[in-house]
Structure formats: structure tokens, C-alpha cells
Design a protein around this motif. Structure first.
Motif, PDB file in Angstrom:
ATOM      1  N   TRP A 188     -12.419   2.898   5.854  1.00 43.94           N
ATOM      2  CA  TRP A 188     -11.799   1.646   5.419  1.00 43.94           C
ATOM      3  C   TRP A 188     -11.611   1.574   3.909  1.00 43.94           C
ATOM      4  O   TRP A 188     -10.839   0.748   3.407  1.00 43.94           O
ATOM      5  N   ARG A 189     -12.303   2.468   3.169  1.00 42.09           N
ATOM      6  CA  ARG A 189     -12.170   2.467   1.701  1.00 42.09           C
ATOM      7  C   ARG A 189     -11.130   3.462   1.203  1.00 42.09           C
ATOM      8  O   ARG A 189     -10.888   3.552   0.002  1.00 42.09           O
ATOM      9  N   LEU A 190     -10.534   4.235   2.108  1.00 36.88           N
ATOM     10  CA  LEU A 190      -9.503   5.184   1.689  1.00 36.88           C
ATOM     11  C   LEU A 190      -8.334   4.448   1.028  1.00 36.88           C
ATOM     12  O   LEU A 190      -7.895   3.402   1.529  1.00 36.88           O
ATOM     13  N   PRO A 191      -7.795   4.981  -0.079  1.00 40.29           N
ATOM     14  CA  PRO A 191      -6.656   4.319  -0.734  1.00 40.29           C
ATOM     15  C   PRO A 191      -5.471   4.130   0.209  1.00 40.29           C
ATOM     16  O   PRO A 191      -4.780   3.104   0.148  1.00 40.29           O
ATOM     17  N   GLU A 192      -5.238   5.116   1.077  1.00 39.84           N
ATOM     18  CA  GLU A 192      -4.107   5.034   1.999  1.00 39.84           C
ATOM     19  C   GLU A 192      -4.294   3.900   3.004  1.00 39.84           C
ATOM     20  O   GLU A 192      -3.321   3.234   3.385  1.00 39.84           O
ATOM     21  N   VAL A 193      -5.519   3.682   3.451  1.00 42.90           N
ATOM     22  CA  VAL A 193      -5.793   2.601   4.401  1.00 42.90           C
ATOM     23  C   VAL A 193      -5.666   1.253   3.708  1.00 42.90           C
ATOM     24  O   VAL A 193      -5.093   0.305   4.250  1.00 42.90           O
ATOM     25  N   TYR A 234       6.310   0.574   5.201  1.00 44.95           N
ATOM     26  CA  TYR A 234       5.266   0.518   6.229  1.00 44.95           C
ATOM     27  C   TYR A 234       5.268   1.789   7.064  1.00 44.95           C
ATOM     28  O   TYR A 234       4.209   2.328   7.388  1.00 44.95           O
ATOM     29  N   THR A 235       6.452   2.282   7.403  1.00 42.12           N
ATOM     30  CA  THR A 235       6.563   3.510   8.195  1.00 42.12           C
ATOM     31  C   THR A 235       5.886   4.679   7.487  1.00 42.12           C
ATOM     32  O   THR A 235       5.113   5.429   8.089  1.00 42.12           O
ATOM     33  N   VAL A 236       6.189   4.856   6.217  1.00 48.77           N
ATOM     34  CA  VAL A 236       5.605   5.948   5.440  1.00 48.77           C
ATOM     35  C   VAL A 236       4.091   5.752   5.280  1.00 48.77           C
ATOM     36  O   VAL A 236       3.304   6.694   5.434  1.00 48.77           O
ATOM     37  N   SER A 237       3.685   4.527   5.005  1.00 46.27           N
ATOM     38  CA  SER A 237       2.269   4.251   4.760  1.00 46.27           C
ATOM     39  C   SER A 237       1.414   4.453   6.008  1.00 46.27           C
ATOM     40  O   SER A 237       0.259   4.892   5.912  1.00 46.27           O
ATOM     41  N   VAL A 238       1.960   4.137   7.178  1.00 49.70           N
ATOM     42  CA  VAL A 238       1.214   4.344   8.427  1.00 49.70           C
ATOM     43  C   VAL A 238       0.848   5.812   8.591  1.00 49.70           C
ATOM     44  O   VAL A 238      -0.303   6.158   8.897  1.00 49.70           O
ATOM     45  N   MET A 239       1.827   6.707   8.382  1.00 49.00           N
ATOM     46  CA  MET A 239       1.553   8.129   8.568  1.00 49.00           C
ATOM     47  C   MET A 239       0.616   8.670   7.485  1.00 49.00           C
ATOM     48  O   MET A 239      -0.211   9.547   7.748  1.00 49.00           O
ATOM     49  N   GLU A 240       0.734   8.157   6.266  1.00 49.74           N
ATOM     50  CA  GLU A 240      -0.181   8.585   5.206  1.00 49.74           C
ATOM     51  C   GLU A 240      -1.612   8.175   5.532  1.00 49.74           C
ATOM     52  O   GLU A 240      -2.559   8.956   5.332  1.00 49.74           O
ATOM     53  N   ALA A 241      -1.790   6.962   6.032  1.00 47.91           N
ATOM     54  CA  ALA A 241      -3.128   6.488   6.380  1.00 47.91           C
ATOM     55  C   ALA A 241      -3.686   7.273   7.566  1.00 47.91           C
ATOM     56  O   ALA A 241      -4.875   7.641   7.577  1.00 47.91           O
ATOM     57  N   GLN A 242      -2.854   7.529   8.560  1.00 47.55           N
ATOM     58  CA  GLN A 242      -3.302   8.282   9.736  1.00 47.55           C
ATOM     59  C   GLN A 242      -3.799   9.669   9.334  1.00 47.55           C
ATOM     60  O   GLN A 242      -4.855  10.130   9.781  1.00 47.55           O
ATOM     61  N   ARG A 243      -3.030  10.338   8.479  1.00 48.03           N
ATOM     62  CA  ARG A 243      -3.408  11.689   8.056  1.00 48.03           C
ATOM     63  C   ARG A 243      -4.670  11.674   7.192  1.00 48.03           C
ATOM     64  O   ARG A 243      -5.507  12.582   7.272  1.00 48.03           O
ATOM     65  N   ALA A 244      -4.800  10.654   6.369  1.00 49.34           N
ATOM     66  CA  ALA A 244      -5.973  10.572   5.510  1.00 49.34           C
ATOM     67  C   ALA A 244      -7.245  10.401   6.336  1.00 49.34           C
ATOM     68  O   ALA A 244      -8.263  11.051   6.078  1.00 49.34           O
TER      69      ALA A 244
END
Length: 538
Positions: free
Chosen positions: A244-249, A220-230
Motif C-alpha cells: 500500500w506504500r508503493l508509489p505506483e499504488v 488511469y489505464t496506464v496507472s493500473v498496469m504500473e501498480a499491478q506490475r509494482a
């Protein structure tokens, strides 16, 4: 049918009256948008010559130029204000630290930390849990006061995590290559070590080693930052339609769903024990404190704890929020510190000597509170690490919810965002002599000098956890990071155990400390690098 026809005729009759009003409203909105006086027009914008136009400035910010832009603005307008174009829409005003005294007095309904955090983390799309004031409340009221009792447990967990995460890799490397040195990607290992150590206090000793918990917390920690940057990379006007359709989100939503599925039965099991009175000994960790807070109705008194405070889903989501806050920053700071240690054998020797001396003198080998406080050189090294390698270019971010006026007469309009240039202040020669030199004992010497002059308060400001206008990494004012005391103890124990157990070095062919990565307004240690480890021969 007759009714529909009647309504249609009525609408037709009213149209001549309504359309001019609608047109007037639209015209007024357009006038205010494009022609009304801009209260910020007198504040200069940095990067105009190098990056003309909004999109070029935005892309420059995203591609590693943010640090240069903040330094440029601070250098030119050190005691005033400047504007900067960020990846997000809206006016961003960077203010001198000299305004912090008046800004910190403004109420949250005028300048909001939570609203600025929402903008930065793009919570409209990522849906990560924020505005959970029960978390800082519980950290301040339960976690921090408990640290003297918890420190030995944290220390024990650090040793267990080392034996599981680092020692096996050294043994395997020696068996495979007959070399004493083992290359280890320390950033990835520290993610798991910090998750285990933090988990001991957050969710208890049994579950902090469960791979499902580690996958939930670290993932979750890693995924949060990936989604934020995306989301940040996406143009602001496009986000409402496509973010909302981004893979990271989407991945983040799945991670939260999986993590909640794991944590829910943990919460339910504790509640069942409470109902049946089967608790042999009450759990003493963040999860239990949050449950107690919910049961006592504390949540509703401390922010958006909501009507579902006692639900397992809510508590599970809070655990994710706590894990992200603790694991992300603690891992980054510790990785920065390890990279500096690996590049400086003399520094390893200095800290090793201090740790041995302090543990022998103060606590017979136990990491007590007094022992941690006595590690002044280690404390100085950590503070210098965060000064030289701050996690972000800015601090004290606040969203303006109500227009107000600064003491210099500048109007700060509703909807704008305020920042203080943290990195630029840390490299100001008027604040820190020789600011471009990494001096691990900088704050140790400053503390000794102040103490020698009888300036006790000044000596205290040079501690790692201290917050002031010259050191803004932990924020400033009432929203300064409440978990910094726990994080400081955890990082000190990790580093102390490292230098007491291992020698560290850079990868073959490397002669200087690894360079950092600048990502938008953030700075992270290069996560791809290996550090060489070998067991210390005493």
C-alpha cells in the motif's frame, strides 16, 4: 477496578486449560502445512533444473522466462497438467485445453473468474473496481445489440481522432524537415485515439474530447498496469506490510480520486435533467445505460452493484473500470497490428484494396455492420495478430473455491489456481500448421476452405471474435470477453482508416518488425518505437 482484578484472576485460572488447546491447534496447522499429504505432489513442476528453489523460479517468471516455462510444460505434458511458480503465492496448475469442456461447466462458487482476477490485479492493494457484474451485463444487453446503430458514430469518431492526433504531426514534420515521412510513437497516440473513440460510446460525443476525461481515462489505464506490475514484483510475504506504500499504488489512488472528481458532476448533471424532465433527447451511451440499470434495480440482480448503485461515485468508478478494460487491451492489439503493417508494405496494399472494395460494394463508404463483416482479410489479419502476439501466456484463469476432482482423478484443492497455456497452444504445430510463421491470411484461407466443404460452423470458428479451445485470447466459457464485438469493430475501423489514409514504415535502420516485450506472463508491443507515416497519394 475490582472487576478487572476478578477477570485477571479468572484468566489466570483458565490459562492451564486453554494453553494446551491453543498449542494443539497450532500444531495441527503446522502439520497440515508441512506434513499432510499434498494432493498436487504427483503433478510435476516446470523449471526445477534451471531454477532450483521458489525464489529463483519466481524471479525467472518475472524477468521474461514465463513464456519459455509455459511452452516447456505444455510440450512435456500436453494432454495433462503441470505446476508453475508465479509471482504470487499458492499453487498454480496449468491444464490441457482438453479439460476445458468440463471446467466451463463448473459453477462460479467452485472455480471463480473474479477471484483469479483479484489475485492477478492485486485488488487487495490496488483497490481497482472488480466484481462489477453489471458491466458485462450492460455490455451484453445494451452495447452489443446497439452496434449496428452505433458503428457509423464510431467510424466518425475514428476520423475525428485521426485528424487531431496524427495529421498535425505529419504536417509539423513536413514543415520542419521537408520530409514526407513523419516519425510517430503510435502506441501513445493510439491510447488517446482509442480513449476518444471508446469515450464516444461510453460517455458521449461532447465529453470524449475533454482533456480532463482523456487524462482520467488514459492516465488511469496506464496507472493500473504500473501498480499491478509494482505489486507483482514484490515478494508475496511482504505485500501485506508494504504494498500500500508503493508509489505506483498511491498514484493509482490519486488518479481514481481525480477521475471521480471529474466524472461526478457529469453524472449529477444527467440526474438533474432527469428529475426536471429537461432531457430533449435521452443520452444513448454506456453511462446512461448504467444509470438506467441502477434506477431499475438491475444492479443488485447482477453482482456486487451494492447499496450505493445510484450514487455518482459508484457510477464514476464503473466508468473507470470500463475505460481500463476497453482502452488497455484495444490499444495493445492495435499497436501490435500497426507494427506488423509497418513491416510489410504488401500487407498494407492487400488490406487497402479490400477496404476500398468492401466500402464501395456494401455501404457506399459507410462502415456498416455488413461492411465490417465483409472485411474477411482484415478480420484474418487481426486474428493472426492475436495468435502470434497474444497479450498473455495464459487464459481461462480460475481460482478454486471448493475442492473438486477432474475427470482424470486429479484432486484440485481449494485455494489453488487453474490456467490454460494460451501462448503454447497458439504455437502448437498440431493445432496450427507452421505456427512460427506469421500468416495474415491464415484464417481467411481456413474460412474459405471450410465454406467450400459446406462446413458453415467450422468457417465461423475462424472469425476474429470466435472463442474455442484453439483460440483462447478472449477467454472461454461464460466469462469470455463480452466486449470483444465492440473492440473488433473499433480496431477494424482504426486499421481501415489508417491504410486508406497513410503509408506506414519502420524507423530508419530497422528491417524487421519490432520485437515484443515479455513482462511476467504478459506480452506487449515495444511502446518506445516510432512508426513512419506519410499521407497516401491516391
Amino acid at each position: 477496578m475490582a472487576l478487572v482484578t476478578q477477570l485477571a484472576h479468572s484468566a489466570s485460572a483458565l490459562a492451564p486449560l486453554l494453553l494446551p488447546s491453543i498449542a494443539a491447534i497450532i500444531a495441527l496447522a503446522l502439520f497440515q502445512r508441512f506434513f499432510a499429504p499434498n494432493p498436487l505432489s504427483n503433478i510435476p513442476t516446470v523449471g526445477d533444473q534451471e531454477y532450483p528453489g521458489y525464489e529463483k523460479k519466481r524471479q525467472a517468471y518475472l524477468t521474461g522466462k514465463a513464456k519459455d516455462l509455459y511452452v516447456e510444460g505444455y510440450t512435456k505434458f500436453k494432454h495433462g497438467l503441470f505446476r508453475i511458480v508465479t509471482p504470487n503465492a499458492g499453487n498454480v496448475i496449468v491444464v490441457s485445453p482438453s479439460f476445458l469442456g468440463e471446467l466451463k461447466k463448473l459453477p462460479d462458487d467452485v472455480v471463480s473468474f473474479d477471484a483469479a482476477l483479484d489475485d492477478f490485479m492485486h485488488t487487495k492493494y490496488t483497490l481497482i473496481p472488480t466484481h462489477e457484474a453489471v458491466i458485462p451485463h450492460t455490455v451484453k444487453s445494451s452495447l452489443t445489440p446497439s452496434l449496428p446503430r452505433l458503428n457509423p458514430q464510431i467510424s466518425q469518431e475514428v476520423q475525428i481522432a485521426f485528424s487531431q492526433e496524427i495529421a498535425p504531426l505529419i504536417s509539423m514534420s513536413q514543415a520542419a524537415s521537408e520530409s514526407e515521412w513523419a516519425p510517430i510513437n503510435i502506441n501513445s497516440k493510439l491510447l488517446r485515439i482509442v480513449a476518444k473513440v471508446s469515450g464516444r460510446i461510453f460517455i458521449g460525443p461532447e465529453l470524449c474530447h475533454d482533456e480532463r476525461y482523456l487524462e482520467a481515462a488514459v492516465g488511469y489505464t496506464v496507472s493500473v498496469m504500473e501498480a499491478q506490475r509494482a505489486v507483482e514484483k514484490m515478494n508475496p510475504w511482504l505485500r501485506p506490510f508494504a504494498a500500500w506504500r508503493l508509489p505506483e499504488v498511491k498514484k493509482l489512488a490519486e488518479m481514481e480520486k481525480d477521475a471521480t472528481a471529474f466524472l461526478r458532476p457529469v453524472v449529477e448533471a444527467r440526474r438533474e435533467k432527469q428529475r426536471k424532465g429537461e432531457e430533449e433527447e435521452r443520452d444513448n451511451d454506456m453511462l446512461q445505460w448504467l444509470m438506467d440499470s441502477a434506477d431499475q434495480g438491475q444492479g443488485k440482480a447482477h453482482g456486487k452493484w451494492g447499496e450505493d448503485t445510484t450514487t455518482t461515485r459508484k457510477l464514476a468508478r464503473l466508468q473507470l473500470a470500463i475505460s481500463f478494460a476497453a482502452i488497455h487491451t484495444t490499444t495493445l492489439v492495435t499497436t501490435h497490428a500497426v507494427y506488423s503493417l509497418a513491416a510489410d508494405k504488401g500487407l498494407q496494399d492487400t488490406l487497402r484494396e479490400e477496404v476500398r472494395s468492401v466500402l464501395k460494394e456494401h455501404s457506399d463508404g459507410v462502415f456498416t455492420t455488413s461492411a465490417l463483416q465483409a472485411m474477411k482479410k482484415t478480420d484474418s489479419f487481426l486474428k493472426e495478430t492475436m495468435r502470434f502476439h497474444p497479450l498473455g501466456q495464459t487464459s481461462f484463469s480460475r481460482k478454486v473455491l471448493k475442492t473438486f476432482v477432474l475427470s482424470n482423478g486429479q484432486v484440485m484443492p481449494k485455494g489453488s489456481t487453474i490456467q490454460v497455456p494460451n501462448y503454447a497452444v497458439s504455437r502448437d504445430p498440431d493445432v496450427y500448421p507452421n505456427p512460427d510463421v506469421f500468416d495474415p491470411l491464415r484464417f481467411y484461407n481456413l474460412r474459405n476452405e471450410a465454406r467450400g466443404k459446406g462446413e458453415v460452423e467450422q468457417a465461423a470458428t475462424n472469425q476474429f471474435v470466435s472463442v474455442n479451445k484453439e483460440f483462447l485470447t478472449f477467454g472461454y466459457g461464460r466469462h469470455a470477453c463480452p466486449g470483444r464485438f465492440f473492440a473488433a469493430n473499433e480496431i477494424k475501423m482504426i486499421l481501415a482508416n489508417l491504410v486508406m489514409t497513410y503509408e506506414m514504415g519502420l524507423a530508419e535502420g530497422e528491417t524487421e518488425r519490432y520485437r515484443d516485450w515479455d513482462i511476467a506472463a504478459g506480452t506487449i508491443p515495444d511502446p518506445t518505437k516510432n512508426v513512419m507515416f506519410r499521407s497516401l497519394v491516391v
